[in-house]
Structures are given as structure tokens and as C-alpha cells.
Design a protein around this motif. Structure first.
Motif, mmCIF file in Angstrom:
data_model
loop_
_atom_site.group_PDB
_atom_site.id
_atom_site.type_symbol
_atom_site.label_atom_id
_atom_site.label_comp_id
_atom_site.label_asym_id
_atom_site.label_seq_id
_atom_site.Cartn_x
_atom_site.Cartn_y
_atom_site.Cartn_z
ATOM 1 N N THR A 180 25.265 -4.218 59.391
ATOM 2 C CA THR A 180 25.387 -3.951 57.948
ATOM 3 C C THR A 180 26.513 -4.785 57.350
ATOM 4 N N LEU A 181 26.207 -5.456 56.252
ATOM 5 C CA LEU A 181 27.180 -6.293 55.566
ATOM 6 C C LEU A 181 28.157 -5.419 54.769
ATOM 7 N N VAL A 182 29.460 -5.611 54.962
ATOM 8 C CA VAL A 182 30.435 -4.798 54.205
ATOM 9 C C VAL A 182 31.352 -5.652 53.319
ATOM 10 N N ASN A 183 30.895 -6.849 52.963
ATOM 11 C CA ASN A 183 31.600 -7.606 51.914
ATOM 12 C C ASN A 183 31.330 -6.947 50.563
ATOM 13 N N SER A 184 31.980 -7.458 49.509
ATOM 14 C CA SER A 184 31.886 -6.759 48.211
ATOM 15 C C SER A 184 30.536 -6.930 47.533
ATOM 16 N N ILE A 185 29.591 -7.660 48.158
ATOM 17 C CA ILE A 185 28.227 -7.646 47.639
ATOM 18 C C ILE A 185 27.495 -6.367 48.068
ATOM 19 N N ALA A 207 31.151 -14.568 45.066
ATOM 20 C CA ALA A 207 29.842 -13.913 45.158
ATOM 21 C C ALA A 207 29.535 -13.082 43.920
ATOM 22 N N ASN A 208 30.567 -12.553 43.275
ATOM 23 C CA ASN A 208 30.346 -11.676 42.112
ATOM 24 C C ASN A 208 30.530 -12.443 40.801
ATOM 25 N N TRP A 209 30.036 -13.660 40.768
ATOM 26 C CA TRP A 209 30.233 -14.574 39.628
ATOM 27 C C TRP A 209 29.762 -13.967 38.304
ATOM 28 N N ASP A 210 28.495 -13.548 38.263
ATOM 29 C CA ASP A 210 27.930 -13.054 36.999
ATOM 30 C C ASP A 210 28.593 -11.760 36.543
ATOM 31 N N LYS A 211 28.859 -10.891 37.510
ATOM 32 C CA LYS A 211 29.527 -9.620 37.178
ATOM 33 C C LYS A 211 30.867 -9.897 36.506
ATOM 34 N N ILE A 249 27.061 -17.354 56.193
ATOM 35 C CA ILE A 249 26.604 -17.018 57.546
ATOM 36 C C ILE A 249 26.394 -15.505 57.700
ATOM 37 N N VAL A 250 27.337 -14.701 57.227
ATOM 38 C CA VAL A 250 27.177 -13.256 57.422
ATOM 39 C C VAL A 250 26.028 -12.675 56.588
ATOM 40 N N ARG A 251 25.769 -13.271 55.429
ATOM 41 C CA ARG A 251 24.589 -12.841 54.670
ATOM 42 C C ARG A 251 23.332 -13.047 55.506
ATOM 43 N N GLY A 252 23.215 -14.218 56.104
ATOM 44 C CA GLY A 252 22.052 -14.536 56.937
ATOM 45 C C GLY A 252 21.965 -13.621 58.152
#
Ligand code: F0G
Length: 352
Positions: free
Chosen positions: A153-158, A249-253, A142-145
């Protein structure tokens, strides 16, 4: 004596800031790296274990390292409001730094699954707290959207500035030890912090500040262990609510970190987490929150794999005061209540 000026000023050459960046700081960072002799003894073989107690940051978790950067950059870019999804600590930190910068802070949390202390912080700092009938993964979607469609501004770790700030914890570990540790044990939820530590170690290594890189050991709660299962978990469950995350969210990293460091991911049960949590408090005098104890629980679980004489750092991500309910319900100790206010009665209760 040089007073601590916060991590942006201390590590300015390593961070994406310029003279135009307003530094929003609560003097976060500079947390202690504490030897834990009882736990070292449990491992044996001359292994030395230390904990990086990031629960001693201004809002009581490592999130402040990321938030001083994310909020300073948001301010620089003219943001008037920020938003995050959170299991609690991110919301507390975002609220504190955003309010200090004169911005609105919106936080979306999973209703009923945020520890009391964290909720209290978000409210008292003045965040606008919205509880959804869903989990962290739903909140993050939801917050991404929202951040794509509205002026927040999004302040999650993405948000890449979050990891830039958080990597300074690795700098501090190296600055204190004089080198990188052999192993770095860390709880993994959304997998931002493990990625940030690795960035920090690699950057310091390139600068010649350390001559080796640690094996990165990531630990998840058994009921919320997508990295061990190799796929997202639709209904994550654990007493360690901070890492109650099924779709990182940081799966690949994080997979990249595991491979590059020849590290490992493993899972620990809630009972193993609580055992480490009690042991840290009662044997070492260190009170962290349950999710943080995952790093120590994990180390104890794989102790046979630790090389002799190794230096191991376990990251304690959050303060025990965040979750008083977990403490009181799981500490195998209780108040001796209902005692007559009389010296001899109290002495008798004391066993004298
Ligand atoms: N430990 C604590 C105390 C946390 O609060 C978190 C994450 C983690 C570990 C895991 O870190 O996500 O970078 O792998 N808390 C986030 C929050 C999700 O909303 O406060 P990660």
C-alpha cells in the motif's frame, strides 16, 4: 485533566474512520502553537506571529498526522506491507507506524540526500530501506508503479488518508486561537501539507468553528521552486533536502488552494532559509529543520505585505534534530575545544 488520546480519537467525527478501523497511534498531534516575539518584532505593525511546531510529533515531523490515518486504514484493509518514496520524514514516520501495526515498511530514498537523523530512524524502526541513484521524483514514480503491481500500500501524500490526518493541524490551530489566523505560512514540497491545512480550515469553517479563512502563503526553496516557475524542475537542489522536489504530486490541489484562499507562492534562497533557521534557534529557542524554516524565511521576505495587527501562523514541519549535519555546518558557532581541565583555565575561556 483529560489525557490526550491521539488525533484520530480527538477528531473522530471529522475523519473517515469507523468502529471497524483499528487505530494505530503513537498519540501524535496536540503540538504547541508557540508565540515568537522576536520574529513578530521584525515584522512590526502589531503583527503577532506564532509557530505551529509539528516537529514535536512522535517521530519528529508532521508526517505522523497523516501516517496514523494511512496506516490505520491500510491495516483495516488487510495490508501486510506499505511503501513510500521519501526525502526522509515520510520514511521515518511510515516505518514507525507500520512496524507498530505489524507490517513491513519499504522506503525508497534518494541516495545521499536524506538527513542523518531520518535515515537512523527508518533503520532503527525496522524499515527496508532502498536507496536509488535518483531524486525524490524518480523514487515516487517507482513506488507508484510498485504499489499498482504488488501487494504493497502506497503511503505517500497521494494516499487520500494522509491528507485527512494532516488536516487536523488546522483544527488544532483554530481550537487554540479561537479562530483561523489571517495568514498561514507553510513550506511546500510535494504540496500535500498545504492542501491538507486548507481542507482542515474549510471543514472547520463550514462547521462554524471559525468565521474566516486564512490566506495560504506557500514557500519553496529557490532551487526547487516548480510552483513559482510554473513548471517541473528536472534537477531540484537545496540545502533543505526535505523539500528537494521538482515535480510535486499534488500540483493541481495546491494551485486550487492558492486561488481559493487568495494566497501566494514565493521562493526563498538557501541563505534566507538558513538565516531564519538560525534566528528561530538562537532568538526564540526553537530548533527546527532547514526545510521548516522556509515558512519563516518566506514570511520575513514578504513582511511588507502583512496587514497591520494580523495574526500569522508559520508551520514548522520538522525537528532540528533530524539534521545534525546542517546544524553544525551552518550555525556560526563552534565548540571551544582542547581546554585544560582546570577551573581557572575554563573561567578564563568563559571571559571572566
Ligand atoms: N517540511 C518537511 C520537514 C518535510 O519533510 C516535507 C516533506 C515538507 C516540509 C513538505 O511537505 O511535501 O506536503 O509539501 N517531506 C516529504 C518526505 C517529501 O518524504 O518526507 P509537502
Amino acid at each position: 485533566f483529560k489525557p490526550w488520546r491521539g488525533l484520530i480519537e480527538t477528531y473522530r467525527p471529522y475523519l473517515p474512520v469507523t468502529d471497524a478501523t483499528p487505530v494505530i497511534t503513537l498519540l501524535e498531534g496536540n503540538t504547541p502553537l508557540i508565540p515568537v516575539p522576536y520574529i513578530s518584532q521584525q515584522i512590526g505593525k502589531g503583527v503577532k506571529v506564532l509557530v505551529k511546531f509539528d516537529g514535536l510529533n512522535p517521530t519528529g515531523s508532521f508526517k505522523d498526522r497523516g501516517m496514523t490515518m494511512a496506516i490505520s486504514k491500510a491495516k483495516e484493509e488487510g495490508a501486510k506491507a506499505v511503501i513510500c518514496a521519501s526525502t526522509g520524514n515520510t520514511s521515518a514516520s511510515a516505518a514507525a507506524y507500520a512496524r507498530r501495526a505489524g507490517m513491513r515498511a519499504f522506503v525508497i530514498i534518494p541516495d545521499g540526500y536524506v538527513a542523518m537523523g531520518k535515515l537512523a530512524q527508518a533503520l532503527v524502526y525496522g524499515a527496508e530501506v532502498i536507496a536509488i541513484e535518483g531524486n525524490f521524483d524518480d523514487a515516487l514514480k517507482i513506488v507508484r508503479g510498485l504499489s499498482e503491481n504488488y501487494p504493497v500500500t502506497l503511503v505517500n501524500s497521494i494516499n487520500p488518508y494522509r491528507l485527512e490526518g494532516q488536516k487536523t493541524a488546522a483544527f488544532e490551530v483554530v481550537d487554540t486561537l479561537g479562530n483561523a489566523p489571517d495568514w498561514l505560512c507553510i513550506p511546500v514540497g510535494n504540496a500535500g501539507n498545504i492542501s491538507a491545512y486548507w481542507m482542515g480550515f474549510c471543514q472547520y469553517h463550514q462547521q462554524g468553528k471559525c468565521d474566516r479563512l486564512p490566506k495560504m502563503m506557500g514557500f519553496q526553496a529557490a532551487g526547487a521552486a516548480p510552483f513559482i516557475l510554473g513548471q517541473p524542475v528536472p534537477h531540484p537542489e537545496t540545502i533543505a533536502t526535505a523539500i528537494r522536489i521538482g515535480n510535486p504530486a499534488n500540483w493541481d490541489k495546491a494551485l486550487g488552494v492558492k486561488e481559493a484562499s487568495q494566497g501566494e507562492f514565493n521562493r526563498v534562497t538557501d541563505e534566507e532559509i538558513l538565516e531564519a533557521y538560525r534566528l528561530l534557534a538562537a532568538q526564540e529557542g526553537i530548533f527546527c529543520e532547514p526545510a521548516s524554516a522556509t515558512s519563516v524565511a518566506g514570511l520575513l521576505k514578504v513582511k511588507d505585505q502583512v496587514p497591520a495587527e494580523a495574526t500569522v501562523v508559520c508551520v514548522l514541519t520538522g525537528n532540528g534534530l533530524k539534521d545534525p549535519d546542517a546544524a553544525i555546518n551552518n550555525c556560526n558557532n563552534q565548540v571551544k575545544a582542547g581546554i585544560t581541565p582546570d577551573l581557572s583555565v575554563v573561567a578564563k575561556v568563559m571571559g571572566f
